[in-house]
Design a protein around this motif. Sequence first.
Motif, PDB file in Angstrom:
ATOM      1  N   UNK A 195       5.060 -38.876 129.381  1.00  0.00           N
ATOM      2  CA  UNK A 195       4.323 -39.123 128.255  1.00  0.00           C
ATOM      3  C   UNK A 195       3.996 -40.643 128.502  1.00  0.00           C
TER       4      UNK A 195
ATOM      5  N   UNK B 148       0.178 -41.996 127.794  1.00  0.00           N
ATOM      6  CA  UNK B 148      -0.275 -43.418 127.253  1.00  0.00           C
ATOM      7  C   UNK B 148      -0.964 -44.156 127.939  1.00  0.00           C
TER       8      UNK B 148
ATOM      9  N   UNK C 192      -4.433 -42.855 127.955  1.00  0.00           N
ATOM     10  CA  UNK C 192      -5.418 -43.209 126.866  1.00  0.00           C
ATOM     11  C   UNK C 192      -5.511 -44.547 126.627  1.00  0.00           C
ATOM     12  N   UNK C 193      -4.891 -45.561 127.053  1.00  0.00           N
ATOM     13  CA  UNK C 193      -5.214 -46.704 126.710  1.00  0.00           C
ATOM     14  C   UNK C 193      -6.158 -47.358 128.082  1.00  0.00           C
TER      15      UNK C 193
ATOM     16  N   UNK D  89      -4.945 -36.804 111.732  1.00  0.00           N
ATOM     17  CA  UNK D  89      -4.062 -36.772 112.973  1.00  0.00           C
ATOM     18  C   UNK D  89      -3.578 -35.213 113.241  1.00  0.00           C
TER      19      UNK D  89
ATOM     20  N   UNK E 287      -1.339 -33.739 116.461  1.00  0.00           N
ATOM     21  CA  UNK E 287      -0.431 -33.899 117.580  1.00  0.00           C
ATOM     22  C   UNK E 287      -0.105 -32.783 118.345  1.00  0.00           C
TER      23      UNK E 287
ATOM     24  N   UNK F  98      -6.491 -39.331 121.121  1.00  0.00           N
ATOM     25  CA  UNK F  98      -6.278 -39.541 122.618  1.00  0.00           C
ATOM     26  C   UNK F  98      -7.503 -38.722 123.269  1.00  0.00           C
TER      27      UNK F  98
ATOM     28  N   UNK G  13      -8.726 -44.935 116.222  1.00  0.00           N
ATOM     29  CA  UNK G  13      -7.735 -44.684 117.080  1.00  0.00           C
ATOM     30  C   UNK G  13      -6.548 -45.395 116.574  1.00  0.00           C
ATOM     31  N   UNK G  14      -6.810 -46.903 116.425  1.00  0.00           N
ATOM     32  CA  UNK G  14      -5.538 -47.529 116.208  1.00  0.00           C
ATOM     33  C   UNK G  14      -5.878 -47.816 114.772  1.00  0.00           C
TER      34      UNK G  14
END
Lengths: 291, 372, 238, 257, 328
Positions: free
Chosen positions: A6, A10, A13-14, A126, A128, A140, A209-210
């Motif tokens: 995970x 993360x 994607x960052x 969204x 997931x 993402x 995204x944010x």
Amino acid sequence: MAEFLQQLINGISLGSVYALVALGYTMVYGIVRLINFAHGDVYMLGAFAGYFAIRTFKLPFFAALIASMAVCAILGVVMERIAYKPLRNAPRVAALMTAVGLSMFYQNFTIYRIGAQPKAFPKMAQVNWQVMGVTISNSQVLILGTAVALMIILHFVVQHTKMGKAMRAVSLDRDAAMLMGINVDNTISFTFAIGSALAAAGGVLVGQYYGVVQPLMGALPGLKAFVAAVLGGIGIIPGAMIGGLILGVAEAGVSAIGFSTYRDAVAFAILILILIVKPAGILGKNVREKV
Amino acid sequence: GTKPAEPAAPAAGEQPAAEGDIIIGGILPMTGAIATFGQSSKKGVDLLVEQVNAQGGVLGRKVVFVAEDTKSTQADSATAIQKLIQQDKVVAVVGEVASSNSLAAGPIAQDAKVPMVSGSSTNPAVTEVGDYIFRAAFIDPFQGAVMANFASKDLKAVKAAIMTDANSDYSIGLGNVFKEVFTANGGSIVSEVSFVSGDTDFNTILTTVKNAKPDVVFVPSYYDTVGLILNQAKNNVGFPAEVKFLGGDGWDSPALFELAGDAADGHYFSNHYSPDVDSPEVKAFIDAYQAKYNEVPDALAALAYDAANMILKGIEKAGTTEGPALRDAIAAIELNAVTGKIKLNEKRDPVKSAVVIIVEDQKQKYFTTVNP
Amino acid sequence: MLKVNDLNVYYGGIHAIKGISLEVEEGQIVTLIGANGAGKTTILRTISGLNKAKSGTIAFKNTEIQSMAAQNIMAMGISQVPEGRRIFSAMTVLENLQLGAYLRKDKAGIKKDMERVFDKFPRLLERIKQQAGTLSGGEQQMLAMGRALMARPKLLLLDEPSMGLAPLLVQAIFSTIKELNQEGTTILLVEQNAHMALSIAHQAYVLETGRIVLSGDAKELACSPEISEAYLGGSVGH
Amino acid sequence: MPILETKQLIKTFGGLTAVNGFEIYLNKGELIGLIGPNGAGKTTAFNMLTGVYQPTSGEINFLDASIVGQYPYEITQKGIARTFQNIRLFKDLSVIDNVKIAYHQNVSYSVLDSILQTKKYRQEEKKITEKALEFLKIFKLDHKSQEYAKNLPYGEQRRLEIARALATKPKLVLLDEPAAGMNPQETQELLGLIKWIREYFDLTILLIEHDMSLVMNVCERIYVLDYGKIIAHGTPQEIKSNPRVIEAYLGEEVPVC
Amino acid sequence: MDKKRLIVVVGAIALGIILQLLIWNGVLNAYYAQVLTMMSIFIIMATSLNLINGITGQFSLGHAGFAAVGGYFSAIITTRLQLPLPAPILFTVSLLVGGCVAALAGFLIGLPTLRLKGDYLAIATLGFGEIIRVLFLNWKYVGAAAGMWGIPGYTNFLWAYMLAVLTVVYIVHFMNSSHGRACISIREDEIAAETMGINTTKYKVMAFTFGAFFAGVGGAVLGHLIRLLHPATFSMTFSVEILLMVVLGGLGSITGSISAAILLTFVSEALRRFNELRMVIYALMLIGIMLFRPQGLFGRKEFSLDLLTNSKLNFKSSKNRGGEHADS
Ligand SMILES: Nc1ncnc2c1ncn2[C@@H]1O[C@H](COP(=O)(O)OP(=O)(O)OP(=O)(O)O)[C@@H](O)[C@H]1O
Ligand SMILES: Nc1ncnc2c1ncn2[C@@H]1O[C@H](COP(=O)(O)OP(=O)(O)OP(=O)(O)O)[C@@H](O)[C@H]1O
Ligand SMILES: CC(C)C[C@H](N)C(=O)O
Ligand SMILES: [Mg+2]
Ligand SMILES: [Mg+2]
């Protein structure tokens, strides 16, 4: 294990956010040898353009994306003509300082006109997915996918098309490029148009995204993207992608193992270590000048 | 080339002070990292000055507010207050917003015997600089304790996580107090992570926090960041609804709900006041603010409004703008302010009660009041 | 084919070219010789549009080109091998050659010309994938020539093509220039190596501090005593 | 006893062997030529001799000590100076500053001396300025001592580069195509200058040059390099008539008049 | 010291004393004093960065980091150690300590970055600056994120001014020595410099060390002026601001740095009250100046060359090519 994966997701994607911004950075650098410090702020303006396109003009998301890219492409061309072109034969730092000035201008003008308050950027619906105990969202995937696709396209354009060759020729020797029949002004404008459109795309995608846009949103990602571009070898397009991902994963890793207060320090330490081993970045060739 | 700076022309739209006017200074971060707080604060003070002048001013004199930008830095805060005191001969100063900047400006006000009232600086050290330094906000130890007690007593939480902004002493200060009180209450801290202001991606640290399985997560930061954190916690990282996020006054802004959407629902924060609280001051302030700016005021605006009000009420009471007299008047002030009843203790900090607010349907709702 | 009339060029306050007129007939090799700093390079750069003239005209095939942009002048069929080679150092040999043909669209013709270049400079074929910046000086000169040829120019401007070349290669370059000329390319050649230049040129102009001081038939000039005194270093030969 | 001797010097760039078993020796006071086709590896050999490139393998002995692996500045301090194929002057500095910089290694005052401007500093600075001017005079550049180096005409830039190299007080000077870009007239002058500095400064000189009018007239011995290997070595007369050299390098002469 | 320069230095010192007298007797109020002091501090910062960037040609963006080290360590001396020394001596000691620790940081940062050139060096030094900042941000002994307050206000105009004069004299004298020329030659052409027998490594590290020393002193003076140190003060923005002064004045020109430090401080003050518009105007002005004078106000020249340097250059018809060193 699931946590590790995970966190890796993360980090990736960052990293792909950094990469997305770094691509335009590195391309402009590659062609005009200018650290366009204002790139992060064009990204911010792109995000705002997208925001207003959706909020005020009620455009659907993808139309807003295109509109914002178009607006910023024009902005990029205008900015080059006004602020950078007169400095083509000046010392490089002069253009760098103008870029710093532009960055300040964009940030503060936005604060002045729109205010410093953050604005909520409308998010896409969204979705997931759960894969092996790991959550991945459609945003993402969209960002990573866009970054990879843009990297491939850009790399192809610069390395294998005629325009790309012209761009590289301009970057190496403007006079000689003119002698080949290349229109240097147009080539540079084109470079800025693409670079700024990329920044805008990044701004809109990251904004959604944010879910937030604000006048200083370009500062930190701009800096990180610059670091990513250097890490990968500035001017080298796949380098921006690699640099971005490494930076993202490194930051995520540092935070995940509990050193989040030292996150930026560690990220920079990694950068410096890599540069000491590879002084021209990961993909950069460290050729000693032939004398 | 060492010519001294000429006094700057006032910005457009501001009226120059005339003979006999009472000049109040403001040192505010109008540009730079925390410009958003400076801008809200300035709106608050501008509103008050407008209201006061409409009612004939103070001591029959017109009040003029001159704000100087601090670029959100210490050095600029120090120079700005120096300029206000020396060039503009202000009788008192509102500001700065951030404690670290107030700490740089404070000694200068103290030396010049010009009272300085900060709206939102919550670090206890700010007023320790000297007896000319005041504030309108409660201090970090109080607010941190409020939420820690609320967590253990009201929410019966035993495991807490803390997420702080490593660049902000406000955030870290509150985090530390929370930790102290919460563990003293028998709880344990299962995860401590930090980020920096300006970050937009919190997935990593939220994943870490989630895996520590806390009952509550304390996020003493500002609404711009908190909005993103709550959003990502719910939508990206999938925090279970039973895990409550707690925060402080920094959460108070309509922007929080814009940024977090329904992800803010069900979480709690402490604040100086609640718009729900049926106080005439709150209602009047919100109405006037909305009429003037067409937006809902945040806590920064309210606090700056109160800070400026402390000064004006002080002048009225002292009957003069002389430093020492004004200082004594402010120190003795009792004010039904927007952010609660302000009465200062011997450390010149207001002894105010805090309210705990719960977010429901993307709106603030009064939950309980905690007295010091 | 090329007619320069009363040309004046300045660098800031420096009057580098002072009212020069010259002519290049189609099918000829015309050489421009003169000491360092005489203004030879400046003339070539002004013809190709890299420098702008303050006054005077440059006509190519009866079209005035002095105010056109460099890329448009190139498109008319003028190509230049610049002083100092100016190859694209971070690109490969192949890419440099491809850029030479930037304005061309005829794939087959480009391919043929590429072969012709490799024919003339086999070393380039050996180094086809090498970064041009790491080539030796002579190799770079070959590349610069080859690159200019890829445009299939009608008029080729050569700025000191023999500089830094080994004797054998100097001869090779000069015979290449001659060949090119015989194949129909008109050539304006700037040379320090006046000896060689005069031996292959039809017409010659002698330049001194921005002015033409002598001009005429190349063979005649080569054998004139003033020239051999001033520009051929007396009686030199190996 | 040779002042410089190399053994089996090899330099490869990736797959390319630029210099392949380079062996030469120079006796004190000699003036030696190094010629060869373009890309033969001459400049690369110079770069190894001066520490700019590290040899892939092989030995370089200067004054009986190996200098392989030393930094360029150390090699200069030991007494090897050079000029560059593409002139590398300090373009934006004055002519005299170019020469003064070359004196650096002989300066004995410390940083502290210069900050405090002690007597030692002032005396030495005065000496440096005088010496530098003296040098410029020798090279007929003294009237341009305050000019920017980049404003000099080409021929003078070459001269300044040689002057600067000599100011480091070398025992051995390596000149990389000093006559490139000069017209025959200037080349003749340079020829005289090279002969003269050798005598005056008591130097050993190794020079790369494509201009045969220069090489054949000043060099005592000539090495010919081709594809990184020495293919011939001898007096100018021997070299001129060596069929391999003619084939690889010289070609046939063309009469003009 | 030659006579003309002596006159300049004595004149400068006299000016400082006169200004301080005017401040003491109230002709110049505390605000003017504060602005003049800030100008002096920026002169220290800008000229010392010029030593690294302009004179030696090493593109450094880490100056804020050195200032932070100097500021914090000097403040540790004056606040944490309780040394029984009279204030002026204590302050002097703290300045030296701050400067020396910063110099050490400069030395350490100089070493690994030697392999890097141009933009790579810029980003690495920026990284070092940020690392230093993060370390202070986490160091509880110096207040961590809350900053370090209660620092005695030892700095007054005279102190800052005299230190600025010292810095300028030091750097000008250094520049005019063979050691300074060695640094300049590195900026001009590193490979040629090496073949002139110059140990480029040594001089690059030296430039970083000296530059960092003065930046450290500048940071120390700043800390004792605003009586508070906060990691946020020493962010990248601060480095960029100083770089702006150096470039605006002209890379390599000391008088340029001095003038730019004064000018930018002045402009920033004059615009303060424009609030939100302040930085908009400031930014436009910067862009305007750069477009108008790309080589900086003074190019590489000195304002009064006769007075400040030994070598007189003949500046005719030359296009300044400063900043080429930033090519990677
Ligand atoms: N960019 C420039 N700026 C200023 N002056 C210049 C510039 N380029 C050339 N000059 C000057 O113009 C004059 C002519 O120079 P040009 O380069 O045309 O001479 P040239 O005959 O080609 O010399 P060379 O044989 O050295 O190549 C010279 O005096 C030179 O100094
Ligand atoms: N840094 C490098 N990377 C790759 N190849 C190089 C490098 N330097 C030189 N070469 C190659 O090594 C060979 C020898 O080059 P060098 O410059 O030594 O030739 P040269 O004998 O001096 O030729 P010229 O007379 O043309 O100057 C050339 O083929 C060149 O392309
Ligand atoms: C607006 C905030 C940054 C202020 C904070 N309460 C402080 O004391 O620093
Ligand atoms: Mg020329
Ligand atoms: Mg060579």
